[in-house]
Design a protein around this motif. Structure first.
Motif, PDB file in Angstrom:
ATOM      1  N   ALA A   1      52.039 -61.853 -15.666  1.00  0.00           N
ATOM      2  CA  ALA A   1      50.776 -61.445 -16.293  1.00  0.00           C
ATOM      3  C   ALA A   1      50.698 -61.817 -17.762  1.00  0.00           C
ATOM      4  O   ALA A   1      49.698 -62.421 -18.199  1.00  0.00           O
ATOM      5  CB  ALA A   1      50.559 -59.950 -16.089  1.00  0.00           C
ATOM      6  N   PRO A   2      51.695 -61.482 -18.598  1.00  0.00           N
ATOM      7  CA  PRO A   2      51.583 -61.841 -20.024  1.00  0.00           C
ATOM      8  C   PRO A   2      51.487 -63.337 -20.255  1.00  0.00           C
ATOM      9  O   PRO A   2      50.747 -63.788 -21.138  1.00  0.00           O
ATOM     10  CB  PRO A   2      52.875 -61.268 -20.638  1.00  0.00           C
ATOM     11  N   VAL A   3      52.222 -64.108 -19.446  1.00  0.00           N
ATOM     12  CA  VAL A   3      52.183 -65.563 -19.596  1.00  0.00           C
ATOM     13  C   VAL A   3      50.788 -66.098 -19.294  1.00  0.00           C
ATOM     14  O   VAL A   3      50.223 -66.905 -20.039  1.00  0.00           O
ATOM     15  CB  VAL A   3      53.234 -66.216 -18.664  1.00  0.00           C
ATOM     16  N   MET A   4      50.212 -65.630 -18.184  1.00  0.00           N
ATOM     17  CA  MET A   4      48.879 -66.101 -17.794  1.00  0.00           C
ATOM     18  C   MET A   4      47.818 -65.673 -18.804  1.00  0.00           C
ATOM     19  O   MET A   4      46.900 -66.445 -19.131  1.00  0.00           O
ATOM     20  CB  MET A   4      48.520 -65.583 -16.404  1.00  0.00           C
ATOM     21  N   LEU A   5      47.922 -64.443 -19.299  1.00  0.00           N
ATOM     22  CA  LEU A   5      46.960 -63.970 -20.279  1.00  0.00           C
ATOM     23  C   LEU A   5      47.020 -64.795 -21.559  1.00  0.00           C
ATOM     24  O   LEU A   5      45.985 -65.182 -22.122  1.00  0.00           O
ATOM     25  CB  LEU A   5      47.195 -62.501 -20.592  1.00  0.00           C
ATOM     26  N   PHE A   6      48.230 -65.089 -22.026  1.00  0.00           N
ATOM     27  CA  PHE A   6      48.377 -65.846 -23.268  1.00  0.00           C
ATOM     28  C   PHE A   6      47.900 -67.287 -23.089  1.00  0.00           C
ATOM     29  O   PHE A   6      47.102 -67.792 -23.890  1.00  0.00           O
ATOM     30  CB  PHE A   6      49.837 -65.831 -23.718  1.00  0.00           C
TER      31      PHE A   6
ATOM     32  N   ASN B   1      36.875 -73.090 -18.257  1.00  0.00           N
ATOM     33  CA  ASN B   1      36.905 -72.341 -17.003  1.00  0.00           C
ATOM     34  C   ASN B   1      38.311 -72.274 -16.418  1.00  0.00           C
ATOM     35  O   ASN B   1      38.654 -71.311 -15.737  1.00  0.00           O
ATOM     36  CB  ASN B   1      35.943 -72.968 -15.997  1.00  0.00           C
ATOM     37  N   LEU B   2      39.123 -73.270 -16.677  1.00  0.00           N
ATOM     38  CA  LEU B   2      40.527 -73.182 -16.272  1.00  0.00           C
ATOM     39  C   LEU B   2      41.215 -72.043 -17.019  1.00  0.00           C
ATOM     40  O   LEU B   2      42.026 -71.301 -16.453  1.00  0.00           O
ATOM     41  CB  LEU B   2      41.232 -74.510 -16.537  1.00  0.00           C
ATOM     42  N   GLY B   3      40.896 -71.922 -18.302  1.00  0.00           N
ATOM     43  CA  GLY B   3      41.411 -70.777 -19.060  1.00  0.00           C
ATOM     44  C   GLY B   3      40.899 -69.472 -18.518  1.00  0.00           C
ATOM     45  O   GLY B   3      41.621 -68.461 -18.457  1.00  0.00           O
ATOM     46  N   ARG B   4      39.635 -69.436 -18.086  1.00  0.00           N
ATOM     47  CA  ARG B   4      39.053 -68.233 -17.491  1.00  0.00           C
ATOM     48  C   ARG B   4      39.805 -67.849 -16.215  1.00  0.00           C
ATOM     49  O   ARG B   4      40.058 -66.672 -15.952  1.00  0.00           O
ATOM     50  CB  ARG B   4      37.582 -68.491 -17.186  1.00  0.00           C
ATOM     51  N   ILE B   5      40.178 -68.841 -15.425  1.00  0.00           N
ATOM     52  CA  ILE B   5      40.916 -68.570 -14.185  1.00  0.00           C
ATOM     53  C   ILE B   5      42.264 -67.925 -14.493  1.00  0.00           C
ATOM     54  O   ILE B   5      42.658 -66.933 -13.864  1.00  0.00           O
ATOM     55  CB  ILE B   5      41.113 -69.881 -13.394  1.00  0.00           C
ATOM     56  N   LEU B   6      42.982 -68.489 -15.474  1.00  0.00           N
ATOM     57  CA  LEU B   6      44.286 -67.918 -15.833  1.00  0.00           C
ATOM     58  C   LEU B   6      44.135 -66.513 -16.401  1.00  0.00           C
ATOM     59  O   LEU B   6      44.934 -65.614 -16.092  1.00  0.00           O
ATOM     60  CB  LEU B   6      44.978 -68.829 -16.852  1.00  0.00           C
ATOM     61  N   LEU B   7      43.110 -66.287 -17.219  1.00  0.00           N
ATOM     62  CA  LEU B   7      42.854 -64.937 -17.734  1.00  0.00           C
ATOM     63  C   LEU B   7      42.580 -63.962 -16.596  1.00  0.00           C
ATOM     64  O   LEU B   7      43.077 -62.829 -16.586  1.00  0.00           O
ATOM     65  CB  LEU B   7      41.671 -64.960 -18.697  1.00  0.00           C
TER      66      LEU B   7
ATOM     67  N   THR C   1      47.990 -57.520 -14.135  1.00  0.00           N
ATOM     68  CA  THR C   1      48.112 -56.352 -15.023  1.00  0.00           C
ATOM     69  C   THR C   1      47.497 -55.123 -14.381  1.00  0.00           C
ATOM     70  O   THR C   1      48.053 -54.010 -14.464  1.00  0.00           O
ATOM     71  CB  THR C   1      47.436 -56.643 -16.370  1.00  0.00           C
ATOM     72  N   ALA C   2      46.354 -55.308 -13.744  1.00  0.00           N
ATOM     73  CA  ALA C   2      45.678 -54.182 -13.092  1.00  0.00           C
ATOM     74  C   ALA C   2      46.530 -53.597 -11.976  1.00  0.00           C
ATOM     75  O   ALA C   2      46.602 -52.366 -11.813  1.00  0.00           O
ATOM     76  CB  ALA C   2      44.333 -54.642 -12.543  1.00  0.00           C
TER      77      ALA C   2
END
Length: 566
Positions: free
Chosen positions: A111-116, A132-138, A145-146
């Motif tokens: 989770a932290p890796v994907m968020l960053f 949008n690729l960044g949006r997917i990882l976020l 995390t949820a």
């Protein structure tokens, strides 16, 4: 922990899970929506290809509801028969189970890796697809995390006497538990999120396994409801695949529920962890449905055709927009397809308007103008609805091609509305003056008018094809037909003036009305052909952006005037 704090923590975790799921879904559809549509389109050769097409698309979208709406859009355009649509939905259901299988493992360390990485990608990227690729990882990071938050928040539920009493009561009411699970999935609009929530609660001992089994079945049933309701106002073809999928899930729940205890015994033998048992039930349930109903998609498709018959004349008296579904705004490609469908229906209204006016004009009867004026009101309603719908879509960041398509549709619908205004304000006035002043056109003038009306209707039909396919060859044909009509207008005007010069018996009023009619028909022709110029200019801009544009020849350059005044 206080019960209120536990509830707030659970609700917050569920909200974060749903939002993360939404971000993944919107990111994928905005970045790869057109490619996903092509995958579905290519998978329609047989039921097996349709099944795997639905499975692959859903694994990327992480939402069978989004796949259902995409399938409904194809079905509404006549590209997907009911049987193939049901096969796609069966694959979509299995696709969500595979995603649930993956997310049921402890991937919280990612989770932290994907968020960053997602934040950096979304903030620094210049292109829409990269954002949008960044949006997917976020979104993926938020989902993981949820799930971790839900595990932490649900641990006190196991020690709650009230919660355990409620769950023990549900254990004796499997039907009620299924309904409860279906209700949660329906409210969340996601069977995947509901399944993950139930699995998380069961992993901490907050939910007994027998209750969890029934809720999993309910989640599958409730997850099939949103597509059914979202397409409720659509045409018959678009409503059939979601209904067929709901019938499959309902039949599966009815058959499996009495034998749930026996199934539970087999699941325990496979894996001992409660969370894994629930996920496996979810997977096996949908695999079983797919394995059985894949051979019955034909009869099931015919059943949905009987349950939802064609209603061709349902909206004939009062045409209204049918396909502008708000739920589809999350997918730009789907929303654009929906707006095109209603723009084509708007074109049908205009075509009928032409025919009604021509009949009134030939009969010289202004009383027959009433259907023409009603059609003009319908055109205004269509145009306003389409503009509002696409304006809402435009509030989100779109790919360059989608932005151009959005502008193209709005411009074309506005042109159709303007044509309606010309017919009502100008052509109808000619008819009223002709009727009141008892004006009679010469046979030669009437012949020219009829020929031009025929050419206009033919060009109007061709413009619909250009809007739908955006085919450059068809656009070129429309431009040439527009030029041919322009030449015919000039010829008709010159012939009329020549006759007027040698025959003094011509009525001046009839001459003025005839020339005014020719001028307005030419204006209408320019508005009809505007879509061809728009398509060709968009194609040239995209080609230039990719470095593949070729200079237009002299003849081509003369046809690329977007104003339509050649």
């Amino acid at each position: 922990m206080h019960a209120t704090s536990v509830l707030i923590s659970l609700l917050g975790g569920v909200a974060l899970l749903l939002w993360g799921l939404r971000m993944v879904n919107t990111g994928v559809t905005r970045a790869f929506g057109r490619e996903l549509g092509k995958i579905l389109n290519l998978s329609l050769r047989n039921r097996v290809n349709s099944f795997f097409g639905g499975l692959g698309v859903t694994m990327l979208l992480q939402s069978s509801t989004a796949t259902a709406l995409l399938t409904a859009s194809f079905a509404g355009r006549g590209l997907v028969p009911a049987a193939a649509g049901i096969a796609i939905m069966l694959g979509a259901d299995v696709g969500t189970t595979l995603v649930a299988q993956l997310l049921s493992f402890d991937l919280s360390w990612l989770a932290p890796v994907m968020l960053f990485v997602g934040f950096v990608r979304h903030s620094s990227a210049k292109s829409t697809r990269a954002k949008n690729l960044g949006r997917i990882l976020l979104g993926l990071g938020m989902m993981l995390t949820a799930l971790k938050l839900l595990v932490m928040a649900s641990e006190p539920v196991r020690q709650s006497d009230v919660a355990q009493y409620v769950f023990s009561s549900l254990a004796n009411e499997p039907v009620l538990t299924v309904v409860l699970g279906a209700l949660v999935a329906f409210i969340a609009h996601s069977s995947l999120a509901t399944v993950l929530f139930i699995v998380t609660l069961a992993s901490t001992g907050g939910v007994p396994l027998d209750v969890g089994y029934a809720m999993i079945l309910g989640a599958n049933l409730g997850g099939a409801l949103p597509p059914v309701l979202a397409t409720m106002n659509g045409d018959a073809a678009s409503r059939r695949p979601p209904l067929g999928n709901f019938i499959c899930r309902l039949a599966g729940v009815i058959v499996l529920l009495p034998f749930l205890d026996l199934v539970a015994m087999e699941l325990v033998r496979l894996e001992s962890e409660p969370a894994r048992q629930l996920v496996n039930l979810h997977t096996f349930f949908n695999l079983g449905l797919a394995a059985f109903f894949i051979f019955w998609t034909g009869p099931l498709g015919r059943l949905t055709e009987k349950l939802i018959p064609e209603t061709r004349n349902a909206n004939a008296s009062t045409p209204v927009p049918m396909h502008l579904d708000k739920a589809a705004l999350a997918s730009p490609q789907l929303a654009l397809a929906n707006s095109v469908r209603d723009t084509l229906r708007m074109g049908d209204v205009l075509e009928q308007m032409f025919r009604d006016f021509r009949q009134a004009f030939e009969n010289n009867d202004k009383a027959q103008l009433e259907p023409v004026r009603k059609s003009d009101e319908y055109l205004k309603n269509f145009s306003a609805a389409i503009k509002q719908y696409l304006t809402e879509l435009g509030r989100e960041t779109l790919e360059e091609e989608d932005e151009e398509r959005c502008t193209e549709i709005i411009s074309f619908s506005s042109d159709l509305e303007q044509i309606g205004n010309i017919v009502v304000l100008n052509l109808a006035e000619y008819l009223e003056r002709t009727n009141e002043q008892q004006i009679v056109f010469s046979d030669a003038d009437m012949k020219d008018q009829n020929r031009l009306f025929d050419m206009l209707v033919e060009n109007l039909k061709l413009s619909f094809s250009v809007l739908l396919t955006r085919d450059m060859t068809t656009a070129g044909v429309l431009v040439r037909k527009k030029q041919a009509l322009r030449d015919e207008v000039y010829k008709a005007a010159n012939d009329h003036l020549e006759r007027l010069r040698f025959d003094q018996s011509f009525a001046q009023d009839a001459s003025a009305l005839h020339l005014g009619l020719l001028s307005d028909l030419r204006r209408i022709s320019s508005l009809i052909s505007s879509i061809a110029y728009s398509v060709r200019l968009d194609a040239e801009r995209l080609a230039a952006g990719k470095g593949t544009a070729k200079p237009a020849s002299t003849d081509e350059a003369t046809t690329l005037d977007p104003s339509g005044n050649l």
